[in-house]
Design an enzyme around this catalytic site. Structure first.
Site, mmCIF file in Angstrom:
data_model
loop_
_atom_site.group_PDB
_atom_site.id
_atom_site.type_symbol
_atom_site.label_atom_id
_atom_site.label_comp_id
_atom_site.label_asym_id
_atom_site.label_seq_id
_atom_site.Cartn_x
_atom_site.Cartn_y
_atom_site.Cartn_z
ATOM 1 C CG ASP A 60 16.995 78.064 -35.921
ATOM 2 O OD1 ASP A 60 18.051 78.310 -36.552
ATOM 3 O OD2 ASP A 60 16.711 78.632 -34.843
ATOM 4 C CD GLU A 76 17.824 81.329 -32.857
ATOM 5 O OE1 GLU A 76 17.762 80.746 -33.951
ATOM 6 O OE2 GLU A 76 18.424 80.849 -31.873
ATOM 7 C CG ASP A 111 27.184 84.951 -33.421
ATOM 8 O OD1 ASP A 111 28.372 84.574 -33.297
ATOM 9 O OD2 ASP A 111 26.324 84.256 -33.967
ATOM 10 C CG HIS A 122 20.543 80.386 -36.238
ATOM 11 N ND1 HIS A 122 20.260 79.748 -35.054
ATOM 12 C CD2 HIS A 122 21.819 80.014 -36.535
ATOM 13 C CE1 HIS A 122 21.300 79.051 -34.660
ATOM 14 N NE2 HIS A 122 22.263 79.194 -35.539
HETATM 15 P P1 PGA Z 1 27.529 74.884 -36.476
HETATM 16 O O1 PGA Z 1 26.593 76.125 -36.168
HETATM 17 O O2 PGA Z 1 28.550 75.349 -37.455
HETATM 18 O O3 PGA Z 1 28.131 74.536 -35.145
HETATM 19 O O4 PGA Z 1 26.665 73.818 -37.014
HETATM 20 C C1 PGA Z 1 26.153 76.957 -37.187
HETATM 21 C C2 PGA Z 1 25.262 78.035 -36.642
HETATM 22 O O5 PGA Z 1 24.571 77.803 -35.644
HETATM 23 O O6 PGA Z 1 25.222 79.123 -37.230
#
Ligand code: PGA
Length: 264
Positions: free
Chosen positions: A137, A144, A68, A139
């Site tokens: 959450d 999301e 992304d 995702h």
């Molecule tokens: P993080 O993020 O590895 O910084 O916890 C994971 C994500 O948001 O997909």
């Protein structure tokens, strides 16, 4: 889904590095889908350490696709995911910049960016191994809750909770973009193999919903239950809400015993 429980982030990093190296060594050319965020960073460092020690595979034939990208950052911002992956992984591995792709966030052509990114991935023959972290959450990428489980690469609005979680990468939350281009859940599902890495207590509920909950848009990562080849590497803190922990350990030990049989 194969669930591998590990003690902590260090073990997860080694498994990530092993999985990437195994893919690169056995597939040529290789397409790797790479996530940003904090979770994979230690694994990327381990890959770089092995590369510098001369024990890693050659990446000459590997193309990288970021999962992304934020929309709205200056092209030269160090917080873009293109810059982050270059800094943490591809530059230290000696990968040429033209083998590292991300969704094109140029404002004037945003409408077609998703389709063009899908095309680029298709032209590379699809993604062999997609690495994903998981949001609190549920995702994956920036898909999301309520994302279509069949979605393709597209423009998304970030949840407030995601912006709060990611504020640590910026000077203040006001600087965290509100929007992103992200591979869709359908795009991620097209990868031949998916490696999900989750570490730390804040991921426990999302991990339980992903692995043991119903498949539902409220936890986008739960769509991975339908993928034929997902490995979820989960550390003790992130695994704390899983009900079937004992079975995952038994299954992993059983696999190792089976592999130890003559001829395996
Ligand atoms: P993080 O993020 O590895 O910084 O916890 C994971 C994500 O948001 O997909």
């Amino acid at each position: 889904m194969e669930v591998i429980l590990v003690d902590g982030p260090n073990d997860a990093a080694h498994l990530l590095a092993d999985t990437v190296e195994d893919c690169v060594a056995h597939t040529s050319p290789t397409s790797l889908g790479v996530a940003t965020g904090s979770t994979p960073v230690a694994g990327y460092s381990e890959l770089v350490r092995r590369h510098r020690a001369g024990v890693g595979p050659s990446y000459a034939d590997t193309t990288f696709f970021t999962l992304d990208e934020y929309v709205g950052l200056a092209a030269d911002s160090p917080a873009t995911y293109r810059a982050t992956i270059a800094r943490d992984l591809t530059d230290p591995l000696g990968v040429a910049a033209d083998r590292v792709h991300g969704p094109d966030t140029t404002p004037s052509t945003l409408q077609t960016a998703g389709e063009r990114y899908e095309q680029l991935i298709a032209e590379a023959g699809g993604i062999d191994l997609q690495i994903v972290g998981i949001g609190t959450d549920g995702h994956i990428g920036f898909n999301e809750p309520s994302s279509s489980l069949a979605s393709r690469t597209r423009f998304k609005t970030l949840a407030h909770s995601t912006r709060v979680d990611n504020a640590r990468f910026f000077d203040s939350i006001d600087e965290v973009p509100h929007h992103a281009l992200t591979q869709g859940l359908g795009t991620i599902m097209d990868a031949r193999k998916v490696l999900l890495v989750a570490t730390g207590p804040t991921k426990a509920s999302a991990v339980a919903a992903t692995i043991e909950g119903p498949m539902a848009a409220r936890c986008p990562a739960s769509v991975l239950q339908m993928h034929p080849h997902v490995v979820a590497v989960v550390d003790a803190e992130a695994a704390s809400q899983l009900q079937w922990r004992n079975y995952y350990r038994e299954a992993f030990d059983g696999k190792m015993r089976w592999k130890g049989q003559p001829g395996q």
